[in-house]
Write a protein that holds these residues in place. Structure first.
Motif, PDB file in Angstrom:
ATOM      1  N   UNK A   1      31.702  26.404   4.102  1.00 48.74           N
ATOM      2  CA  UNK A   1      31.258  25.942   2.786  1.00 48.74           C
ATOM      3  C   UNK A   1      30.705  27.094   1.950  1.00 48.74           C
ATOM      4  N   UNK A   2      30.136  28.119   2.606  1.00 48.19           N
ATOM      5  CA  UNK A   2      29.628  29.293   1.888  1.00 48.19           C
ATOM      6  C   UNK A   2      30.752  30.010   1.144  1.00 48.19           C
ATOM      7  N   UNK A   3      31.962  29.927   1.691  1.00 47.54           N
ATOM      8  CA  UNK A   3      33.100  30.617   1.083  1.00 47.54           C
ATOM      9  C   UNK A   3      33.490  30.011  -0.257  1.00 47.54           C
ATOM     10  N   UNK A   4      33.011  28.839  -0.563  1.00 46.94           N
ATOM     11  CA  UNK A   4      33.360  28.167  -1.811  1.00 46.94           C
ATOM     12  C   UNK A   4      32.491  28.643  -2.975  1.00 46.94           C
ATOM     13  N   UNK A   5      31.502  29.500  -2.677  1.00 52.27           N
ATOM     14  CA  UNK A   5      30.641  30.021  -3.730  1.00 52.27           C
ATOM     15  C   UNK A   5      31.468  30.854  -4.704  1.00 52.27           C
ATOM     16  N   UNK A   6      31.138  30.738  -5.961  1.00 53.98           N
ATOM     17  CA  UNK A   6      31.870  31.481  -6.986  1.00 53.98           C
ATOM     18  C   UNK A   6      31.009  32.646  -7.461  1.00 53.98           C
ATOM     19  N   UNK A   7      31.640  33.765  -7.728  1.00 47.47           N
ATOM     20  CA  UNK A   7      30.927  34.908  -8.266  1.00 47.47           C
ATOM     21  C   UNK A   7      30.842  36.046  -7.270  1.00 47.47           C
TER      22      UNK A   7
END
Length: 195
Positions: free
Chosen positions: A92-98
């Motif tokens: 789920x951390x991989x879905x962070x944008x930026x």
């Protein structure tokens, strides 16, 4: 070693390459901090599903099994433990944008788990070595620790020329040549391991 078409591992003496050409890849999207996909097989971009540490391990094991009847050099460079701070269960951390930075997220427990994942991979690679095993294995790091590392009694960390930024552990395994559980005070640098 740089980026194709003018640079890269295949233009620097390696016959094969699998991995990332830059650094700090997300462990699931395989993108660099700027969001650019960075996973290659040779000079061809490839898309794989899975945790980066495990993908690198699988390729290393396949290589060792394929080459086990002849002398070989495997230069195995894990991204772990490196930011972004993600374990196998942190997709789920991989879905962070930026842009991702070393001060984002993570914890000592995450860092420890990332090292555990890498250690499992190293165990798989060692188990794939041929018998009788006369393989020289050198385990070290490219720089001193950062964020979750304790470099005491040295000061400094990764990116710094202080001892905490350049002095790293080195473990060597060479059955029949180096006695197990010995220690040396010999100072060296990674270039000392090649002709």
């Amino acid at each position: 070693l740089g980026f194709p078409p003018h640079f890269g591992p295949l233009k620097s003496g390696y016959e094969e390459f699998f991995g990332s050409l830059s650094g700090a890849q997300d462990y699931f999207t395989h993108c660099d901090p700027g969001g650019v996909h960075d996973l290659f097989d040779g000079e061809s971009e490839v898309f794989r599903k899975g945790y980066l540490t495990d993908l690198i391990t699988a390729r290393a094991v396949e290589f060792v099994k394929r080459k086990r009847k002849e002398p070989f050099l495997l230069s195995l460079h894990y991204n772990a433990p490196h930011w972004p701070w993600e374990t196998r269960s942190d997709e789920a951390e991989a879905k962070r944008i930026g842009k991702i930075w070393h001060t984002d997220g993570g914890s000592l427990a995450t860092y420890q788990k990332m090292i555990h994942h890498m250690d499992e991979g190293i165990g798989r690679v060692l188990a794939a070595l041929p018998e009788p095993d006369n393989t020289l294995v050198v385990f070290t790091s490219d720089n001193g620790g950062e964020r979750f590392s304790d470099t005491w009694p040295f000061i400094g960390a990764k990116t710094e020329l202080l001892e905490g930024g350049i002095r790293v552990p080195l473990f060597v395994r060479w059955p029949g040549h180096i006695r197990a559980n010995t220690r040396s005070e010999q100072v060296n640098i990674t270039m000392d391991w090649v002709p």
